[in-house]
Design a protein around this motif. Structure first.
Motif, PDB file in Angstrom:
ATOM      1  N   HIS A 279      -0.924 -11.151  -2.692  1.00 21.95           N
ATOM      2  CA  HIS A 279       0.377 -10.566  -3.033  1.00 21.95           C
ATOM      3  C   HIS A 279       0.387  -9.093  -2.645  1.00 21.95           C
ATOM      4  N   VAL A 280       0.190  -8.864  -1.368  1.00 16.35           N
ATOM      5  CA  VAL A 280       0.122  -7.509  -0.823  1.00 16.35           C
ATOM      6  C   VAL A 280       0.997  -7.441   0.425  1.00 16.35           C
ATOM      7  N   PRO A 281       1.443  -6.241   0.807  1.00 15.40           N
ATOM      8  CA  PRO A 281       2.208  -6.103   2.060  1.00 15.40           C
ATOM      9  C   PRO A 281       1.276  -6.152   3.257  1.00 15.40           C
ATOM     10  N   PHE A 282       1.843  -6.449   4.426  1.00 14.46           N
ATOM     11  CA  PHE A 282       1.048  -6.351   5.648  1.00 14.46           C
ATOM     12  C   PHE A 282       0.985  -4.880   6.058  1.00 14.46           C
ATOM     13  N   LEU A 283      -0.226  -4.390   6.276  1.00 14.86           N
ATOM     14  CA  LEU A 283      -0.393  -3.001   6.696  1.00 14.86           C
ATOM     15  C   LEU A 283      -0.762  -2.989   8.186  1.00 14.86           C
TER      16      LEU A 283
ATOM     17  N   GLY B 269      -8.661 -15.858  -7.723  1.00 12.54           N
ATOM     18  CA  GLY B 269      -8.691 -14.469  -7.306  1.00 12.54           C
ATOM     19  C   GLY B 269      -7.306 -14.040  -6.859  1.00 12.54           C
ATOM     20  N   VAL B 270      -6.813 -12.946  -7.429  1.00 11.14           N
ATOM     21  CA  VAL B 270      -5.484 -12.443  -7.105  1.00 11.14           C
ATOM     22  C   VAL B 270      -5.641 -11.119  -6.359  1.00 11.14           C
ATOM     23  N   VAL B 271      -5.189 -11.087  -5.122  1.00 10.42           N
ATOM     24  CA  VAL B 271      -5.277  -9.877  -4.308  1.00 10.42           C
ATOM     25  C   VAL B 271      -3.923  -9.181  -4.352  1.00 10.42           C
ATOM     26  N   GLY B 272      -3.864  -8.074  -5.106  1.00  5.83           N
ATOM     27  CA  GLY B 272      -2.602  -7.377  -5.340  1.00  5.83           C
ATOM     28  C   GLY B 272      -2.064  -7.768  -6.699  1.00  5.83           C
TER      29      GLY B 272
ATOM     30  N   TYR C  35      -9.036 -10.137 -10.375  1.00 16.66           N
ATOM     31  CA  TYR C  35      -8.044  -9.558  -9.462  1.00 16.66           C
ATOM     32  C   TYR C  35      -8.540  -8.247  -8.884  1.00 16.66           C
ATOM     33  N   THR C  36      -7.916  -7.856  -7.775  1.00 19.50           N
ATOM     34  CA  THR C  36      -8.201  -6.564  -7.166  1.00 19.50           C
ATOM     35  C   THR C  36      -6.894  -5.861  -6.852  1.00 19.50           C
TER      36      THR C  36
END
Length: 315
Positions: free
Chosen positions: A214-218, A148-151, A172-173
């Protein structure tokens, strides 16, 4: 014009800047001394170590450009800098493959217990070899499992390509509609198109055998207490994006209760002083924020950053 490469720059990028007529200073100035010295330069390049916040920007009115060698720019007050007419540049594509390969270094490390074996073999290998062999005898293969790929930006897609090349299924999402397949190029210029599936964040959490973020911290962790409850039992997690994307304290709990089989972290909440609970955990594979730290990636970053700076400063 003078450029301060405060966190360094590859020699090829430095040469390009010098050939374009710029003076490049690669001597590191400590963060606490930057406010008094940065105004002597026309531009600064940083990686993740140096922070360029509003106070530093206000103290350095001569600065015309800020370059980030890498993807995330959370160490720069980007909008404020741009409101002052400063060009803010980064190199989002240059390190994608290096990060993807590190993710799989960690995944292969995890499914075969290499991170723990390498801790224990030097001290116990010559006295308790049989017990260690038994302890690490239940490895699993990645082929046929679901990643599973997040981003699903550049790094997420490059990571998915490595997974497909190993025979994994990819789900993925992402916030935006993405592709239904990816092209893989093998030696001899053979190109193969392989399917990937886009799904909701919740579906990715529930269906994946392994998850990479693979996402930024929000404003809060992408995977916190509620999200851990949705994961498959025995999942493997990798975070090579930003510290805080996984709630580290909840991660330790999930490792202890068996919800998570192993985790791998290249980034941490409190860099450069990660939590001791994380550093000492026997089922966490660790690296010190080195996702982009390959010779090839640093050369690409240096060249791309130099090209962007030349364009911005010579307008």
């Amino acid at each position: 014009m003078r450029i301060l490469a405060n966190d360094g720059i590859d020699a090829t990028g430095k040469q390009l800047l010098e050939e374009a007529g710029f003076e490049v200073d690669t001597n590191h100035i400590p963060q606490e001394e930057l406010a008094g010295k940065l105004n002597s330069y026309d531009a600064i390049t940083v990686r993740s170590a140096t922070k360029v916040r509003q106070e530093l920007i206000d103290a350095s009115p001569n600065i015309k450009a800020i370059g980030r060698g890498g993807v995330g720019m959370d160490n720069i007050d980007v909008e404020y800098a741009r409101s002052k007419g400063i060009a803010v540049l980064n190199t989002p594509a240059a390190s994608s493959l290096s990060v993807a390969e590190l993710v799989f270094g960690h995944l292969l490390n995890g499914v075969r217990f290499l991170y723990d074996s390498n801790r224990n073999m030097p001290s116990k290998g010559n006295t308790n070899f049989a017990a260690l062999k038994k302890a690490y005898a239940k490895g699993v293969e990645l082929r046929g499992k679901t990643l599973g790929v997040v981003g699903f930006g550049r790094i997420g897609r490059e990571t998915a390509k490595v997974a497909l090349g190993l025979g994994m299924d990819v789900i993925y999402t992402d916030l935006f509609d993405g592709p239904k397949s990816l092209s893989l190029t093998f030696s001899g210029d053979t190109v193969v198109e392989l399917p990937v599936k886009q799904a909701s964040f919740e579906e990715v959490l529930k269906q994946s055998d392994f998850i990479t973020l693979h996402v930024p911290f929000l404003d809060k962790p992408a995977i916190g207490k509620d999200e851990f409850a949705l994961l498959k039992d025995g999942v493997g997690l990798v975070n090579a994006s930003r510290g805080g994307v996984i709630d580290e304290l909840e991660l330790v709990k999930a490792l202890e209760n068996g919800k998570v089989a192993f985790a791998a972290l290249d980034v941490f909440d409190n860099e450069p002083t990660p939590r001791i609970e994380v550093l000492s955990h026997p089922r966490i594979s660790l690296t010190p924020h080195i996702g982009a730290a390959t010779n090839e990636a640093q050369q690409r970053i240096g060249v791309e950053l130099a090209t962007l700076l030349i364009d911005a400063l010579k307008k």
